[in-house]
Design an enzyme around this catalytic site. Structure first.
Site, PDB file in Angstrom:
ATOM      1  N   LYS A  38      -0.630  -1.354   9.655  1.00 33.92           N
ATOM      2  CA  LYS A  38      -0.622  -1.486  11.118  1.00 33.92           C
ATOM      3  C   LYS A  38      -1.527  -0.401  11.695  1.00 33.92           C
ATOM      4  CE  LYS A  38       2.275  -1.851  15.222  1.00 33.92           C
ATOM      5  NZ  LYS A  38       1.373  -1.004  16.018  1.00 33.92           N
ATOM      6  N   TRP A  39      -2.640  -0.826  12.256  1.00 30.96           N
ATOM      7  CA  TRP A  39      -3.638   0.099  12.798  1.00 30.96           C
ATOM      8  C   TRP A  39      -3.249   0.493  14.213  1.00 30.96           C
ATOM      9  CZ3 TRP A  39      -7.213   1.497   9.239  1.00 30.96           C
ATOM     10  CH2 TRP A  39      -7.285   0.690   8.103  1.00 30.96           C
TER      11      TRP A  39
END
Length: 353
Positions: A38-39
């Site tokens: 998850k950026w």
């Protein structure tokens, strides 16, 4: 936003994720989930139609003017006709590892073109793509995610000149995803997203699931801001003591009910430091100098707060009030209580595709 003529055109609301407590396991038999890091940056949809490039945020804001280097990279690195969903981040060197730097990313949103151009050169952004909505003349939104993933790799990965626009990693191994959840935080990432490999792209729907880092810390209340209505406390300012014995502001907590705001004001007003006048807040990209005034208070109260990550000695996002801690001495609230992720270089996350 520049006009484009593609199989999928703006405005498009990006598909979203709902929060879950842990990485979902694969069902027995054929794996259903594909897991991704998850950026933690600005969500962006990139539309390229020849020389025309449009970039839209999650809320529809035109991001192209703030990231001219990404516009140039889209023209140089992407196919002529493509729509990608991804995240913009700014990598910075911290010690000997690169991490995503939220503060540097936030500073990129600025009204002055001269400053935008300077920051584009000084703190260039990268884009990590994690979905493809169109490629060539094909609308891919009705296709399964694994088909869209293949189109993403065709558009991004394997292109030798690709440096600014990359593709996110994926795995169908739950154990690997759980290891990523811990290890990749050291590169400034935010958790894990799980996607159904057979799911269509549904704009604005929470059809994916996400697992984010959650922790708690005991902090000293060192001040407050009055709510915008003029009644009650709008936000608490929080501090932690360093090894030198000085206290430093580490973030804020807000989103209180009407009753809680008034309760906090009754509690904190008698604790204002002499002369009890508000101090000016630091100017940010959200407010100008002379606004954001706060009232400093005696550092006597300790409370527990939920947070996700620290960056540059401060909480990255607004934290959530949990409970008062009358059993804790303020001087015992130090940085040492915080869990610090191991260093993991951002480019190692990207280069192992």
């Amino acid at each position: 936003m520049k006009p484009v003529d593609l199989p999928v055109n703006p405005p498009i609301a990006p598909m979203l994720a709902k929060a879950v407590a842990s990485v979902p396991p694969q069902p027995e038999g054929t794996p259903t989930w594909l897991y991704e890091p998850k950026w933690d940056g600005f969500r962006v949809l990139i539309f390229r139609d020849g020389d025309e490039v449009a970039m839209a945020s999650r809320g529809g804001k035109d991001l192209a003017r703030y990231f001219p280097e990404v516009v140039a990279a889209a023209r140089a690195e992407l196919p002529d006709r493509v729509v990608l969903d991804g995240e913009i981040g700014v990598p910075r060197l911290f010690g000997d590892v690169h991490r995503l730097d939220w503060d540097a990313l936030s500073q990129r949103i600025h009204p002055a073109k001269s400053r935008i151009d300077m920051l584009a050169e000084k703190t260039p952004a990268l884009v990590v793509g994690f979905d493809a909505l169109a490629l060539g003349d094909a609308d891919l939104m009705g296709e399964p995610f694994e088909v869209r993933r293949a189109a993403l790799l065709a558009a991004v990965a394997g292109r030798p000149n690709t440096r600014t626009i990359r593709a996110s990693r994926v795995t169908d191994d739950t154990g690997v995803a759980q290891r990523w959840f811990s290890a990749f935080e050291g590169a400034g990432l935010d958790g894990i997203v799980a996607k159904d490999r057979g799911a269509r792209y549904l704009p604005g729907k929470r059809e994916m699931v996400k697992v984010k880092h959650k922790r708690t810390a005991d902090c000293v209340v060192i001040g407050y801001r009055v709510h915008k209505s003029g009644r009650g406390v709008g936000s608490l300012l929080l501090g932690l003591y360093g090894d030198d014995g000085d206290i430093a502001m580490v973030g804020g907590s807000s989103a209180f009910s009407d009753a809680k705001r008034l309760e906090l004001q009754d509690l904190l007003e008698p604790m204002r430091l002499d002369p009890g006048q508000p101090r000016p807040g630091e100017p940010t990209r959200w407010r100008q100098a002379g606004t954001g005034e706060f009232y400093p208070v005696r550092p006597d109260l300790v409370a527990e707060f939920a947070y996700d990550q620290m960056e540059n000695g401060r909480f990255r996002h607004t934290v959530k009030f949990l409970r008062w801690r009358p059993d804790r001495e303020p001087q015992s609230c130090r940085y040492g209580q915080l869990e610090v992720p191991l260093g993991y270089d951002l480019y190692s996350v990207l280069e192992e595709l």
